[in-house]
Scaffold this active site. Structure first.
Site, PDB file in Angstrom:
ATOM      1  N   HIS A 174     -10.173 -43.389 -13.050  1.00 23.82           N
ATOM      2  CA  HIS A 174      -8.727 -44.083 -12.863  1.00 23.82           C
ATOM      3  C   HIS A 174      -7.997 -43.236 -12.092  1.00 23.82           C
ATOM      4  CE1 HIS A 174      -5.095 -45.422 -13.981  1.00 23.82           C
ATOM      5  NE2 HIS A 174      -5.507 -46.835 -14.461  1.00 23.82           N
TER       6      HIS A 174
ATOM      7  N   HIS B 248      -9.979 -49.019 -23.929  1.00 23.41           N
ATOM      8  CA  HIS B 248      -9.394 -48.903 -22.568  1.00 23.41           C
ATOM      9  C   HIS B 248     -10.029 -47.787 -21.875  1.00 23.41           C
ATOM     10  CE1 HIS B 248      -5.750 -48.148 -20.081  1.00 23.41           C
ATOM     11  NE2 HIS B 248      -6.290 -49.131 -19.571  1.00 23.41           N
TER      12      HIS B 248
END
Length: 278
Positions: A41, A5
């Site tokens: 992110h 991830h």
């Protein structure tokens, strides 16, 4: 698939591939006009993670192309699937349309030009919401327009909004996408799975297993970092687990009680072939 991830720079990419991850998920940001810009992110993100790792998107594509090309000094045979988690929220419909075309251009330039078609990575184009479906539409049209339609064999699709399964199917039908569909269900690791539950995940697995008429090829769960969650996902019959601890998931997969039923996918396994839960 053990899916690492938030792989947003090269150091963490190396770390996860060293752990044995056979897939990576990367967050891709866009300009207001829909130009893919960077792997990033930002905050907030999953617990116990550094949110600000980043590289430019072009650098990211070049690196992953090298890593997935046999014969290249950096080749890593375990890099099989790349999930592009596209950060599209806030973009206009025109920007979304442009973004789909530009992503097709960039993937083609880095992966599928003459002399580079032997690379082995497969992509999942992961769109946040079904309301952003025009991105998938123009991506597919863009691939055809630049003569890369045959490379759609290396591309899958996913909506990550945890939305109504029947609504998602209707959107895929509208787009004419009937195969290469990865379906996902999940929540940040900061929230216990107990609060999320698995009812929608179980529904996706059931839909995958219904027969030839189903639209789902693979089902994965995110973001599972606890042994109880990973074991439950395996018992339900998922095809992949997205995690912040790839080596931990692989160690669970290799335990005798699981290794008799499951194994880590390799290049010989089709990432779009449907397997039913047993």
């Amino acid at each position: 698939f053990a899916l690492a991830h938030m792989v947003n720079d090269f150091d963490i990419m190396k770390s996860y591939l060293d752990e044995g991850a056979n897939g990576i998920e990367t967050d891709i940001t866009f300009s207001p006009e829909g130009e893919p810009e960077s792997a990033f992110h930002g905050v907030p993100c999953d617990c116990k993670r550094w949110c600000d790792r980043t590289v430019s998107f072009d650098s990211y594509l070049q690196k992953t192309s090298d890593l997935s090309t046999p014969g290249h000094p950096d080749y890593r045979e375990n890099l099989l699937i790349i999930i592009l988690d596209l950060k599209l929220n806030g973009l206009s419909q025109d920007a979304l349309a442009n973004g789909g075309r530009r992503l097709a251009d960039k993937l083609a330039a880095h992966f599928w030009t003459v002399g580079r078609r032997d690379q082995r990575a497969t992509f999942v184009v992961s769109v946040p919401q079904t309301s952003q479906k025009v991105f998938m539409k123009t991506f597919r049209e863009g691939m055809e327009a630049i003569g890369m339609g045959d490379m759609n064999a290396k591309v899958g699709f996913d909506f990550t909004d945890n939305g109504d399964v029947s609504v998602t199917k209707a959107v895929y039908d509208e787009l004419g996408i009937t195969e290469h569909i990865w379906a996902s269900d999940g929540i940040t690791n900061c929230v216990a799975l107990l609060f999320r539950g698995t009812s929608r995940l179980e529904e996706l697995i059931q839909k995958r297993d219904e027969g030839e008429s189903t639209y789902i090829s693979k089902v994965y769960a995110w973001t599972y970092d606890k042994e109880t969650s990973v074991v439950l996902a395996l018992e339900l019959g998922v095809d992949g687990v997205m995690t912040n601890y790839a080596d931990f998931v692989i160690s669970i997969l290799n335990k005798p009680e699981h290794s008799s039923k499951y194994r880590l996918a390799t290049y010989e396994d089709d990432p779009f072939e449907r397997f039913k839960a047993v």
